[in-house]
Structure formats: C-alpha cells, structure tokens
Write an enzyme that holds these catalytic residues in place. Structure first.
Site: not given
Length: 225
Positions: A165, A181
């Site tokens: 992301h 992440c």
C-alpha cells in the site's frame, strides 16, 4: 499451492500483532517530502518530492536473475526493495518500507484483492495497543495510512493481514517501520497496482542479494516514468 514445512515456518506470523496492516506513525512526515498535489480518480493527494528522496529508492528498471516466472513480485526485506519480474532478465525495482523488528514475515502469497483509495480499519490488535485510533478512516482521507492503493495478500484464499500500500510517510521508505505491510511511495503503489492483476504471485524473502543486482550498482538502472 503446495507448501513445504520450511515455507510454513517462514510464512508464520511473528506474533498476533503482525496482523495489523500498518502501525501508528513513528516517523514524522515533514513537508519537504511533498511537493504540490496530484489528482487520482477524483481524489487530490500530496505528490512525493522525489528530489528529496535518495535515488536508490526511485522506481527503476534493473538487471534481475531469478527462476521465478515473469510477473512475480519478490520483496527483499533486508535491502528494502520490491521487484516486479519482467522479461529479458530485468525487473522494475521499487523502494519500500517493511516490518520493524517483531513484525517481519517471510513466505509466499498471492494478490487476490485490490482496492482504489481503500478504507482503513485498524485491526483489533492495533487498537488494543493504540486505543486512540479511530474505528476506521475513509478512503481518500489525508489521514488514511493506506494511501491511494492497497493490494491484499492472501495465502490459499486466507487473508494474511498484510498488504502492499501507499504511505503518509515517504521518509519511512528504506526503513523497518511497519507492522508487516509493505509500504510504497504513493506514486509507486499506483504504478504497481496497474501492473499486477488479481492472482499475481508474491514471494517475501529476508534477502536476495545473490539474485538481484547489487543495490549500490545503480549505473545500469533505468528510471521508470
């Protein structure tokens, strides 16, 4: 997908807390990392000031030797690079931020879901650590830590809790800063999103220095617009 015992061990979660998509910011994002604004799908966001970013973290084409198929995404967590394997022994290399100590993970997954300007919902484990966090943040909000794109990593159809992301903190690229992440510059998240269809294979490794071009050898790199 067939798993060996080694894959399972490498892909296991470091702790329950690693299910968090992103952690409360720990690196202050300064104005110097941004320059002007851009519009994407009707949303205005701050553009990354790449003049302030070390060139090794810029998106570029590099030599890459791997037995993985073309189109595979490989993440080198030690050197903070994400590679999208291309033809002719090349790859598009992106600088990324990865999980900090205690939140690292390794193994294989698949991009099985994608979202434009995704809503962010902090996992319960993260809200236990940071009860001041909101229940959710709308997509497109300047306070949404996922940025313009999210690519959700699943394993055998089960959400790993990890994503590729964007980021509110360009200064965290090249660092161990997240809860597992893989953070990207917002412009790079948009670029990778459009290059990776549903079903894209992903491999996250401690390092791949034996396969990829040495990070210091940038003289053969070609910028990607």
């Amino acid at each position: 997908m067939r798993w060996t015992r080694r894959d399972i061990l490498l892909g296991s979660l470091a702790s329950v807390g690693t299910l968090a998509t992103v952690e409360k910011p720990t690196l202050a994002a300064t104005a110097s990392y941004f320059s002007g604004t851009s519009i994407d799908n009707g949303v205005t966001f701050r553009s990354t000031n790449f003049a302030k970013i070390d060139r090794k973290w810029h998106r570029q084409v590099v030599k890459y030797f791997s037995s993985e198929p073309i189109g595979t995404v490989v993440v080198d967590t030690t050197h903070h690079f994400l590679y999208l394997i291309m033809e002719n022994k090349t790859a598009i290399r992106y600088g990324v931020g990865v999980g900090r100590e205690g939140f690292k993970w390794y193994g294989r997954a698949t991009i099985d879901q994608k979202a434009l300007w995704p809503r962010w919902t902090p996992p319960p484990e993260m809200r236990q650590r940071h009860p001041e966090l909101p229940e959710s943040v709308d997509g497109g909000s300047p306070k949404n830590p996922l940025g313009p794109r999210a690519m959700y990593l699943l394993r055998d159809g089960v959400d790993t809790g990890y994503r590729f992301h964007g980021t509110l903190e360009p200064g965290s690229i090249g660092k161990d800063a997240s809860s597992g992440c893989i953070r990207m510059f917002n412009e790079d998240a948009i670029d990778l999103y459009q290059r990776c269809p549903i079903g894209t294979a992903v491999q996250v490794l401690p390092h791949i220095a034996d396969q990829a071009q040495n990070a210091a050898q940038t003289n053969q790199a070609v910028p990607v617009e």
